[in-house]
Design a protein around this motif. Structure first.
Motif, PDB file in Angstrom:
ATOM      1  N   ASP A  17      50.167  50.127  70.565  1.00 27.78           N
ATOM      2  CA  ASP A  17      51.158  49.093  70.865  1.00 27.78           C
ATOM      3  C   ASP A  17      50.581  47.691  70.676  1.00 27.78           C
ATOM      4  OD1 ASP A  17      53.015  51.064  71.965  1.00 27.78           O
ATOM      5  OD2 ASP A  17      51.528  51.232  73.570  1.00 27.78           O
ATOM      6  N   PHE A  18      49.275  47.575  70.904  1.00 28.10           N
ATOM      7  CA  PHE A  18      48.636  46.259  70.815  1.00 28.10           C
ATOM      8  C   PHE A  18      47.283  46.425  70.132  1.00 28.10           C
ATOM      9  CE2 PHE A  18      45.672  43.098  72.528  1.00 28.10           C
ATOM     10  CZ  PHE A  18      46.350  41.922  72.230  1.00 28.10           C
ATOM     11  N   ILE A  19      47.029  45.580  69.145  1.00 27.19           N
ATOM     12  CA  ILE A  19      45.765  45.667  68.406  1.00 27.19           C
ATOM     13  C   ILE A  19      45.124  44.278  68.347  1.00 27.19           C
ATOM     14  CG2 ILE A  19      44.643  46.386  66.250  1.00 27.19           C
ATOM     15  CD1 ILE A  19      47.215  48.009  65.619  1.00 27.19           C
ATOM     16  N   ALA A  20      43.899  44.191  68.852  1.00 27.95           N
ATOM     17  CA  ALA A  20      43.114  42.961  68.702  1.00 27.95           C
ATOM     18  C   ALA A  20      42.198  43.157  67.499  1.00 27.95           C
ATOM     19  CB  ALA A  20      42.292  42.703  69.956  1.00 27.95           C
ATOM     20  N   ILE A  21      42.245  42.212  66.588  1.00 25.35           N
ATOM     21  CA  ILE A  21      41.445  42.346  65.362  1.00 25.35           C
ATOM     22  C   ILE A  21      40.435  41.210  65.281  1.00 25.35           C
ATOM     23  CG2 ILE A  21      41.510  42.384  62.842  1.00 25.35           C
ATOM     24  CD1 ILE A  21      43.079  44.557  63.716  1.00 25.35           C
ATOM     25  N   GLY A  22      39.178  41.588  65.125  1.00 21.79           N
ATOM     26  CA  GLY A  22      38.122  40.583  64.986  1.00 21.79           C
ATOM     27  C   GLY A  22      37.537  40.613  63.591  1.00 21.79           C
ATOM     28  N   PHE A  23      37.267  39.437  63.056  1.00 18.31           N
ATOM     29  CA  PHE A  23      36.699  39.347  61.703  1.00 18.31           C
ATOM     30  C   PHE A  23      35.791  38.141  61.623  1.00 18.31           C
ATOM     31  CE2 PHE A  23      40.989  37.617  61.957  1.00 18.31           C
ATOM     32  CZ  PHE A  23      40.802  36.303  61.569  1.00 18.31           C
ATOM     33  N   TRP A  24      34.990  38.117  60.568  1.00 18.71           N
ATOM     34  CA  TRP A  24      34.161  36.933  60.315  1.00 18.71           C
ATOM     35  C   TRP A  24      34.742  36.173  59.128  1.00 18.71           C
ATOM     36  CZ3 TRP A  24      31.188  37.023  55.680  1.00 18.71           C
ATOM     37  CH2 TRP A  24      31.044  38.270  55.078  1.00 18.71           C
ATOM     38  N   ASN A  73      54.205  41.568  61.638  1.00 16.83           N
ATOM     39  CA  ASN A  73      53.524  41.729  62.918  1.00 16.83           C
ATOM     40  C   ASN A  73      53.821  40.521  63.804  1.00 16.83           C
ATOM     41  OD1 ASN A  73      51.856  44.232  62.492  1.00 16.83           O
ATOM     42  ND2 ASN A  73      51.205  43.026  60.719  1.00 16.83           N
ATOM     43  N   ASP A  74      53.682  40.735  65.111  1.00 13.85           N
ATOM     44  CA  ASP A  74      53.932  39.680  66.075  1.00 13.85           C
ATOM     45  C   ASP A  74      52.571  39.184  66.584  1.00 13.85           C
ATOM     46  OD1 ASP A  74      55.042  38.051  67.916  1.00 13.85           O
ATOM     47  OD2 ASP A  74      55.935  39.637  69.142  1.00 13.85           O
ATOM     48  N   ILE A  75      52.183  37.973  66.209  1.00 10.95           N
ATOM     49  CA  ILE A  75      50.856  37.468  66.592  1.00 10.95           C
ATOM     50  C   ILE A  75      50.949  36.847  67.991  1.00 10.95           C
ATOM     51  CG2 ILE A  75      48.996  35.865  66.018  1.00 10.95           C
ATOM     52  CD1 ILE A  75      49.802  36.200  63.059  1.00 10.95           C
ATOM     53  N   MET A  76      50.263  37.476  68.952  1.00 12.08           N
ATOM     54  CA  MET A  76      50.350  37.038  70.354  1.00 12.08           C
ATOM     55  C   MET A  76      49.386  35.887  70.654  1.00 12.08           C
ATOM     56  SD  MET A  76      52.495  39.337  71.241  1.00 12.08           S
ATOM     57  CE  MET A  76      52.557  39.168  73.014  1.00 12.08           C
ATOM     58  N   VAL A  94      49.831  41.943  67.806  1.00  9.71           N
ATOM     59  CA  VAL A  94      48.417  41.784  67.476  1.00  9.71           C
ATOM     60  C   VAL A  94      47.877  40.474  68.056  1.00  9.71           C
ATOM     61  CG1 VAL A  94      48.611  43.090  65.299  1.00  9.71           C
ATOM     62  CG2 VAL A  94      48.907  40.600  65.278  1.00  9.71           C
ATOM     63  N   ALA A  95      46.559  40.408  68.187  1.00  9.28           N
ATOM     64  CA  ALA A  95      45.886  39.138  68.484  1.00  9.28           C
ATOM     65  C   ALA A  95      44.630  39.101  67.637  1.00  9.28           C
ATOM     66  CB  ALA A  95      45.547  39.050  69.961  1.00  9.28           C
ATOM     67  N   LEU A  96      44.265  37.894  67.208  1.00  5.37           N
ATOM     68  CA  LEU A  96      43.167  37.757  66.247  1.00  5.37           C
ATOM     69  C   LEU A  96      41.995  37.030  66.889  1.00  5.37           C
ATOM     70  CD1 LEU A  96      45.802  38.120  64.606  1.00  5.37           C
ATOM     71  CD2 LEU A  96      44.945  36.435  62.996  1.00  5.37           C
ATOM     72  N   PHE A  97      40.798  37.455  66.583  1.00  5.65           N
ATOM     73  CA  PHE A  97      39.632  36.640  66.935  1.00  5.65           C
ATOM     74  C   PHE A  97      38.674  36.591  65.759  1.00  5.65           C
ATOM     75  CE2 PHE A  97      36.610  40.095  68.058  1.00  5.65           C
ATOM     76  CZ  PHE A  97      37.487  41.163  68.278  1.00  5.65           C
ATOM     77  N   MET A  98      37.992  35.452  65.668  1.00  7.34           N
ATOM     78  CA  MET A  98      37.170  35.198  64.476  1.00  7.34           C
ATOM     79  C   MET A  98      35.883  34.498  64.894  1.00  7.34           C
ATOM     80  SD  MET A  98      38.209  32.762  61.246  1.00  7.34           S
ATOM     81  CE  MET A  98      38.518  31.213  62.073  1.00  7.34           C
ATOM     82  N   THR A  99      34.784  34.831  64.223  1.00  5.21           N
ATOM     83  CA  THR A  99      33.581  34.004  64.333  1.00  5.21           C
ATOM     84  C   THR A  99      33.317  33.403  62.960  1.00  5.21           C
ATOM     85  OG1 THR A  99      31.933  35.720  63.807  1.00  5.21           O
ATOM     86  CG2 THR A  99      32.614  35.530  66.117  1.00  5.21           C
ATOM     87  N   LEU A 100      32.747  32.191  62.975  1.00  5.09           N
ATOM     88  CA  LEU A 100      32.552  31.491  61.695  1.00  5.09           C
ATOM     89  C   LEU A 100      31.394  30.512  61.799  1.00  5.09           C
ATOM     90  CD1 LEU A 100      35.398  28.834  61.148  1.00  5.09           C
ATOM     91  CD2 LEU A 100      34.674  29.642  63.376  1.00  5.09           C
ATOM     92  N   GLY A 101      30.875  30.156  60.653  1.00  8.00           N
ATOM     93  CA  GLY A 101      29.779  29.197  60.625  1.00  8.00           C
ATOM     94  C   GLY A 101      30.254  27.783  60.883  1.00  8.00           C
ATOM     95  N   LEU A 113      48.287  37.147  56.553  1.00  8.74           N
ATOM     96  CA  LEU A 113      48.140  38.573  56.204  1.00  8.74           C
ATOM     97  C   LEU A 113      48.943  39.441  57.170  1.00  8.74           C
ATOM     98  CD1 LEU A 113      44.244  38.626  55.768  1.00  8.74           C
ATOM     99  CD2 LEU A 113      45.936  38.436  53.931  1.00  8.74           C
ATOM    100  N   PHE A 114      48.988  39.004  58.431  1.00  6.94           N
ATOM    101  CA  PHE A 114      49.718  39.774  59.449  1.00  6.94           C
ATOM    102  C   PHE A 114      51.215  39.530  59.342  1.00  6.94           C
ATOM    103  CE2 PHE A 114      45.491  39.613  61.155  1.00  6.94           C
ATOM    104  CZ  PHE A 114      45.339  40.837  61.775  1.00  6.94           C
TER     105      PHE A 114
END
Ligand SMILES: Cc1cc2nc3c(=O)[nH]c(=O)nc-3n(C[C@H](O)[C@H](O)[C@H](O)COP(=O)(O)O)c2cc1C
Length: 169
Positions: free
Chosen positions: A44-51, A104-107, A73-80, A98-99
């Motif tokens: 039902d809910f997906i948290a997606i992490g990417f760099w 998709n519904d970005i929370m 969905v909810a997104l988290f990111m790390t970056l330089g 992309l979502f």
């Protein structure tokens, strides 16, 4: 609510943020590296992490994201880069697209800096100063700051962000 966190992480920064977020997620939330993630369908809910890579989510994350359809969905990111930079904003906006392409519904979203692979820093160091990716004072300061992240404050901020997201704010 059946929930999972899926992360793509080359050098461990995004994985560490994913693990911090897991601590405040409802009991039973599953955590997967992107290579081992199940199909999104049952969740039902997906948290997606990417760099961050080239102003978007990294390619592996993009591959998985393309399979997520009509989910919360909810997104988290790390970056330089600095999180308040135009580059960071563009990167997150491109990832969000992309979502949205798949209804998709970005929370919510979260991002923080993450130390840059020393091999890449080495490469910047070896380029001539006038090269677009060559080392200069500004880049050096940014990389030095990135090297301190993610830190305890980032983990706490990620947890706060996701607590808010879970409350539907
Ligand atoms: C090949 C490569 C490309 C990268 N490209 C970007 C970029 O375009 N923008 C950026 O802000 N950071 C960039 N970074 C930095 C990473 O996004 C950052 O260090 C991230 O925290 C790495 O996460 P990880 O440890 O989970 O792999 C790049 C790093 C690598 C190794």
């Amino acid at each position: 609510m059946k929930a999972m966190i899926v992360y793509s992480s080359l050098t461990g920064n995004t994985k560490a943020v994913a693990e911090a977020i897991l601590e405040i997620m409802p009991e039973g939330t599953e955590l997967y590296p992107v290579d081992e993630a199940p199909e999104p369908k049952a969740y039902d809910f997906i948290a997606i992490g990417f760099w961050a890579d080239r102003e978007n989510a990294d390619k592996k994350a993009q591959g998985y994201i393309s399979t997520i359809k009509e989910k919360r969905v909810a997104l988290f990111m790390t970056l330089g880069a600095y999180p308040d930079s135009q580059h960071a904003l563009n990167t997150m906006e491109n990832a969000k697209k992309l979502f949205l392409d798949n209804n998709n519904d970005i929370m919510g979203t979260f991002m923080c800096q993450g130390k840059v692979d020393p091999r890449l820093v080495q490469r910047f160091n070896s380029l001539p100063a006038d090269h677009p990716h060559g080392m200069n004072a500004e880049r050096k300061a940014r990389l030095e700051e990135a090297a301190k992240h993610p830190n305890e404050t980032d983990f706490k901020n990620a947890q706060k962000a996701f607590e808010g997201i879970l409350k539907g704010r």
